[in-house]
Design a protein around this motif. Structure first.
Motif, PDB file in Angstrom:
ATOM      1  N   UNK A 248       0.828  -1.224   0.000  1.00  0.00           N
ATOM      2  CA  UNK A 248       0.000   0.000   0.000  1.00  0.00           C
ATOM      3  C   UNK A 248       0.852   1.259   0.000  1.00  0.00           C
ATOM      4  N   UNK A 249       1.958   1.201   0.742  1.00  0.00           N
ATOM      5  CA  UNK A 249       2.784   2.400   0.881  1.00  0.00           C
ATOM      6  C   UNK A 249       4.014   2.392  -0.022  1.00  0.00           C
ATOM      7  N   UNK A 250       3.996   1.530  -1.071  1.00  0.00           N
ATOM      8  CA  UNK A 250       5.139   1.508  -1.994  1.00  0.00           C
ATOM      9  C   UNK A 250       5.005   2.609  -3.041  1.00  0.00           C
ATOM     10  N   UNK A 251       6.135   3.105  -3.510  1.00  0.00           N
ATOM     11  CA  UNK A 251       6.141   4.129  -4.550  1.00  0.00           C
ATOM     12  C   UNK A 251       6.560   3.462  -5.863  1.00  0.00           C
ATOM     13  N   UNK A 252       5.729   3.617  -6.881  1.00  0.00           N
ATOM     14  CA  UNK A 252       5.997   2.952  -8.154  1.00  0.00           C
ATOM     15  C   UNK A 252       6.940   3.809  -8.998  1.00  0.00           C
ATOM     16  N   UNK A 253       8.003   3.171  -9.490  1.00  0.00           N
ATOM     17  CA  UNK A 253       8.926   3.849 -10.409  1.00  0.00           C
ATOM     18  C   UNK A 253       8.861   3.106 -11.736  1.00  0.00           C
ATOM     19  N   UNK A 254       8.533   3.808 -12.817  1.00  0.00           N
ATOM     20  CA  UNK A 254       8.442   3.159 -14.122  1.00  0.00           C
ATOM     21  C   UNK A 254       9.774   3.309 -14.856  1.00  0.00           C
ATOM     22  N   UNK A 255      10.391   2.166 -15.142  1.00  0.00           N
ATOM     23  CA  UNK A 255      11.728   2.160 -15.753  1.00  0.00           C
ATOM     24  C   UNK A 255      11.671   1.903 -17.256  1.00  0.00           C
ATOM     25  N   UNK A 256      10.497   2.109 -17.888  1.00  0.00           N
ATOM     26  CA  UNK A 256      10.404   1.801 -19.328  1.00  0.00           C
ATOM     27  C   UNK A 256      11.104   2.837 -20.176  1.00  0.00           C
ATOM     28  N   UNK A 257      10.987   4.092 -19.779  1.00  0.00           N
ATOM     29  CA  UNK A 257      11.452   5.137 -20.691  1.00  0.00           C
ATOM     30  C   UNK A 257      12.533   6.023 -20.105  1.00  0.00           C
ATOM     31  N   UNK A 258      12.961   5.731 -18.890  1.00  0.00           N
ATOM     32  CA  UNK A 258      13.997   6.592 -18.296  1.00  0.00           C
ATOM     33  C   UNK A 258      15.351   5.895 -18.367  1.00  0.00           C
ATOM     34  N   UNK A 259      16.419   6.676 -18.265  1.00  0.00           N
ATOM     35  CA  UNK A 259      17.765   6.091 -18.266  1.00  0.00           C
ATOM     36  C   UNK A 259      18.066   5.590 -16.849  1.00  0.00           C
ATOM     37  N   UNK A 260      19.067   4.720 -16.714  1.00  0.00           N
ATOM     38  CA  UNK A 260      19.446   4.271 -15.366  1.00  0.00           C
ATOM     39  C   UNK A 260      19.769   5.451 -14.450  1.00  0.00           C
ATOM     40  N   UNK A 261      20.394   6.496 -15.007  1.00  0.00           N
ATOM     41  CA  UNK A 261      20.737   7.661 -14.177  1.00  0.00           C
ATOM     42  C   UNK A 261      19.483   8.375 -13.673  1.00  0.00           C
ATOM     43  N   UNK A 262      18.491   8.497 -14.565  1.00  0.00           N
ATOM     44  CA  UNK A 262      17.247   9.186 -14.154  1.00  0.00           C
ATOM     45  C   UNK A 262      16.521   8.394 -13.077  1.00  0.00           C
ATOM     46  N   UNK A 263      16.493   7.066 -13.253  1.00  0.00           N
ATOM     47  CA  UNK A 263      15.816   6.228 -12.250  1.00  0.00           C
ATOM     48  C   UNK A 263      16.525   6.356 -10.905  1.00  0.00           C
ATOM     49  N   UNK A 264      17.842   6.316 -10.960  1.00  0.00           N
ATOM     50  CA  UNK A 264      18.641   6.440  -9.734  1.00  0.00           C
ATOM     51  C   UNK A 264      18.365   7.788  -9.065  1.00  0.00           C
ATOM     52  N   UNK A 265      18.321   8.855  -9.840  1.00  0.00           N
ATOM     53  CA  UNK A 265      18.070  10.187  -9.263  1.00  0.00           C
ATOM     54  C   UNK A 265      16.690  10.246  -8.609  1.00  0.00           C
ATOM     55  N   UNK A 266      15.702   9.662  -9.287  1.00  0.00           N
ATOM     56  CA  UNK A 266      14.347   9.654  -8.701  1.00  0.00           C
ATOM     57  C   UNK A 266      14.369   8.929  -7.349  1.00  0.00           C
ATOM     58  N   UNK A 267      15.061   7.784  -7.324  1.00  0.00           N
ATOM     59  CA  UNK A 267      15.096   7.000  -6.078  1.00  0.00           C
ATOM     60  C   UNK A 267      15.864   7.752  -4.994  1.00  0.00           C
ATOM     61  N   UNK A 268      16.963   8.383  -5.360  1.00  0.00           N
ATOM     62  CA  UNK A 268      17.756   9.099  -4.352  1.00  0.00           C
ATOM     63  C   UNK A 268      16.961  10.251  -3.742  1.00  0.00           C
ATOM     64  N   UNK A 269      16.129  10.881  -4.554  1.00  0.00           N
ATOM     65  CA  UNK A 269      15.284  11.958  -4.001  1.00  0.00           C
ATOM     66  C   UNK A 269      14.335  11.408  -2.950  1.00  0.00           C
ATOM     67  N   UNK A 270      13.813  10.220  -3.229  1.00  0.00           N
ATOM     68  CA  UNK A 270      12.899   9.601  -2.262  1.00  0.00           C
ATOM     69  C   UNK A 270      13.654   9.185  -1.000  1.00  0.00           C
ATOM     70  N   UNK A 271      14.882   8.698  -1.191  1.00  0.00           N
ATOM     71  CA  UNK A 271      15.699   8.308  -0.021  1.00  0.00           C
ATOM     72  C   UNK A 271      15.956   9.535   0.853  1.00  0.00           C
ATOM     73  N   UNK A 272      16.217  10.659   0.217  1.00  0.00           N
ATOM     74  CA  UNK A 272      16.569  11.852   1.009  1.00  0.00           C
ATOM     75  C   UNK A 272      15.403  12.278   1.900  1.00  0.00           C
ATOM     76  N   UNK A 273      14.195  11.903   1.513  1.00  0.00           N
ATOM     77  CA  UNK A 273      13.039  12.289   2.344  1.00  0.00           C
ATOM     78  C   UNK A 273      12.899  11.415   3.595  1.00  0.00           C
ATOM     79  N   UNK A 274      13.510  10.230   3.579  1.00  0.00           N
ATOM     80  CA  UNK A 274      13.341   9.342   4.754  1.00  0.00           C
ATOM     81  C   UNK A 274      14.622   9.215   5.587  1.00  0.00           C
ATOM     82  N   UNK A 275      15.749   9.739   5.069  1.00  0.00           N
ATOM     83  CA  UNK A 275      16.992   9.527   5.823  1.00  0.00           C
ATOM     84  C   UNK A 275      17.365  10.760   6.631  1.00  0.00           C
TER      85      UNK A 275
END
Ligand code: DC
Length: 227
Positions: free
Chosen positions: A200-227
């Motif tokens: 229920x509380x998972x955040x969906x990241x769609x990796x179909x059209x983004x580069x590995x760097x973009x996906x990583x940046x999206x995830x790191x932004x989410x990490x920064x909100x919880x760390x």
């Protein structure tokens, strides 16, 4: 610094492991590939003739769990290696033979209980990034961050085919890889014990059209909100 658990779940070959490894390395956390653990059990079963595309010998596999010791190591280049009873099986567990039976093996309740307990123990004392199917729902339902990675089936098949073909040129076809991915998705979603579900509380990241760097940046932004 507080101990953090980051769950990275999703269907087969969505790029979860690439993302999870990169997050772990950037954050200095432990990376745990839980799919490799199920693959090692499947390889052990194949070697004992207890698993083939025709079926599995559940009784024999469940009875042998005490003889299966799973671990991880790093090679000289710092890459993760899966270790089964002291043997480096990283390459062997990525074969199509293992991919064909791993979902059936991973549906066995005693196998799941055993591996989930090991995964929980690994996350107790370390901050971890763990990738799999049930990390946010079963292994760490209270994980500080839950990511669920998706991608189009064709993108996933192409990605997995390129990896397998590079490791073993000509060993598999793109069609075979795609059929296996879809079959595993179905089995992983439909199994009775801890099926692949979006927490229920998972955040969906769609990796179909983004580069590995973009996906990583999206995830790191989410990490920064919880760390
Ligand atoms: O991540 P992978 O494709 O290497 O995983 C191989 C199989 O292991 C997958 O088809 C289902 C199973 N698995 C699981 O049931 N639970 C997990 N946490 C990780 C993998």
């Amino acid at each position: 610094m507080k101990t953090l658990r980051i769950a990275v779940d999703g269907y087969a070959s969505t790029g979860k492991s690439t993302l999870a490894k990169r997050l772990a390395s950037a954050l200095g956390y432990l990376y745990i590939d839980t799919g490799a653990m199920y693959r090692m059990v499947a390889l052990f079963a194949i070697r004992n003739s207890w698993a083939s595309p025709d079926g599995i010998n559940a009784v024999a596999i469940n009875a042998a769990l005490d003889q299966i010791h799973l671990g991880f190591a790093r090679d000289a280049q710092g890459r993760n290696r899966a270790i089964l009873n002291g043997e480096d099986v990283e390459d062997a567990i990525r074969s199509m033979d293992v991919s064909r039976v791993v979902s059936a093996v991973s549906s066995l309740v005693p196998v799941r209980r055993r591996l989930v307990a090991q995964q929980q123990a690994m996350g107790r004392s370390h901050s971890v990034v763990m990738d799999g199917r049930d990390i946010g729902t079963v292994v760490f339902p209270d994980a500080e961050l839950k990511l669920f990675v998706t991608a189009d089936a064709d993108v996933r098949a192409q990605r997995r085919f390129a990896e397998m073909d590079a490791a073993n040129p000509g060993s598999v076809s793109l069609e075979e890889v795609k059929a296996n991915l879809l079959q595993r998705d179905k089995e992983d979603r439909e199994r009775l014990d801890s099926p692949l579900l979006l927490a229920d509380d998972a955040i969906v990241l769609d990796n179909s059209k983004v580069s590995p760097d973009e996906l990583f940046d999206q995830a790191m932004q989410l990490v920064s909100k919880v760390s």
